[in-house]
Design a protein around this motif. Structure first.
Motif, mmCIF file in Angstrom:
data_model
loop_
_atom_site.group_PDB
_atom_site.id
_atom_site.type_symbol
_atom_site.label_atom_id
_atom_site.label_comp_id
_atom_site.label_asym_id
_atom_site.label_seq_id
_atom_site.Cartn_x
_atom_site.Cartn_y
_atom_site.Cartn_z
ATOM 1 N N ILE A 177 30.342 37.609 45.388
ATOM 2 C CA ILE A 177 30.936 36.536 44.589
ATOM 3 C C ILE A 177 30.029 36.278 43.396
ATOM 4 C CG2 ILE A 177 32.125 35.443 46.525
ATOM 5 C CD1 ILE A 177 29.880 33.313 46.555
ATOM 6 N N HIS A 178 30.631 35.785 42.317
ATOM 7 C CA HIS A 178 29.874 35.474 41.103
ATOM 8 C C HIS A 178 30.316 34.093 40.598
ATOM 9 C CE1 HIS A 178 28.079 37.111 37.097
ATOM 10 N NE2 HIS A 178 28.003 35.802 37.145
ATOM 11 N N ASN A 210 36.111 37.566 43.214
ATOM 12 C CA ASN A 210 36.350 36.587 42.146
ATOM 13 C C ASN A 210 37.818 36.507 41.736
ATOM 14 O OD1 ASN A 210 33.556 36.195 42.090
ATOM 15 N ND2 ASN A 210 33.479 36.162 39.859
ATOM 16 N N ASN A 239 34.013 42.484 45.297
ATOM 17 C CA ASN A 239 33.906 41.223 44.569
ATOM 18 C C ASN A 239 35.265 40.514 44.630
ATOM 19 O OD1 ASN A 239 33.969 39.255 42.418
ATOM 20 N ND2 ASN A 239 32.192 40.254 41.523
ATOM 21 N N HIS A 268 36.601 30.395 38.766
ATOM 22 C CA HIS A 268 37.161 31.228 39.849
ATOM 23 C C HIS A 268 36.450 30.874 41.153
ATOM 24 C CE1 HIS A 268 33.812 33.538 38.245
ATOM 25 N NE2 HIS A 268 34.503 33.974 37.216
ATOM 26 N N ILE A 269 35.320 31.469 41.433
ATOM 27 C CA ILE A 269 34.565 31.101 42.629
ATOM 28 C C ILE A 269 33.972 29.705 42.456
ATOM 29 C CG2 ILE A 269 32.473 31.607 43.979
ATOM 30 C CD1 ILE A 269 34.732 33.451 44.682
#
Length: 238
Positions: A42-43, A9, A7, A50-51
């Motif tokens: 990704i979240h 992020n 991840n 963030h993303i």
């Protein structure tokens, strides 16, 4: 071997803190894959703290392994996933102002909603997973939604492990995994897994397909280096 999806992020958080494009997420994803990771996660959240939604589009064109997009299936998120068409979408019931994910779905109460959303994603060839607590009834309820997989929310395990109660902490996850295996659901896991606790978790969860790890992995990489840390995880997940 259990797959490692990284991840990224936290790399986006670092980038956004100064503006500009350092670190570059596209280059970072390429590097992480070259180091051996089998997926990128990704979240994106509605405030894009963030993303960013544009990151999802840019990453889609370069990720060569599995691309996993997590998030709460609000209309904007659904549209993003259908446009990008990642390998997997992981549905998470987090509030817009949540700092991080903090609970799994009530798969019984939300069955009809989840069933509709999951049907939409699967009709576009996107594998689906839903975030659940280590609760046998919630796992059984997940079957009724039509999801391909569940992602076990592992915060409680990580907290128990940190105070030497790993046997107590792993028990509900092992039971939930047993049910998932019996009903034919694939098993993913994530949240607060780390180099310290991931090997024990993997050992006790039969047929664990994938772990998604971000915060701990990036923090550990500050001290040990990103390439080294990715391979340390891969070794523990064999």
């Amino acid at each position: 071997m259990t797959k490692l999806s990284v991840n990224i992020n936290k790399l986006a958080t670092l980038r956004n803190s100064r503006g500009g494009n350092v670190p570059n997420l596209v280059n970072s994803a390429k590097d992480i894959e070259s180091f051996g990771a089998q997926g990128i996660t990704i979240h994106p959240r509605p405030d894009e703290r963030h993303i960013r939604y544009q990151d999802a589009h840019e990453l889609k064109s370069v990720v060569q392994t599995e691309f996993n997009i997590e998030g709460n299936p609000i209309p904007k998120f659904i549209d993003l996933v259908l446009d990008v068409k990642p390998t997997q979408v992981t549905l998470v019931p987090d509030a817009e102002d949540a700092i991080t994910s903090n609970a799994g779905w009530d798969t019984i109460k939300n069955k009809d909603f989840l069933k509709e959303v999951i049907s939409t994603f699967k009709s576009h060839g996107i594998r689906t997973s839903i975030f659940v607590d280590p609760n046998e009834e919630m796992v059984k309820g997940a079957v009724e939604t039509g999801t391909d997989r569940i992602e076990l929310y592992t915060e409680s395990y990580a907290k128990a492990f940190s105070v030497g109660k790993q046997d107590e902490g792993i028990y509900p996850f092992a039971q939930a995994a047993k049910v998932a295996n019996e009903v034919g659901l694939g098993i993913n896991a994530g949240h607060d897994l780390s180099l310290e606790n991931v090997k024990f978790f993997k050992k006790h969860i039969p047929n664990l397909l994938e772990v998604s790890i971000g915060h701990a992995l990036i923090c550990e990489s500050i001290y040990l280096g990103l390439e080294n840390v990715v391979n340390m995880y891969l070794h523990r997940l064999k």
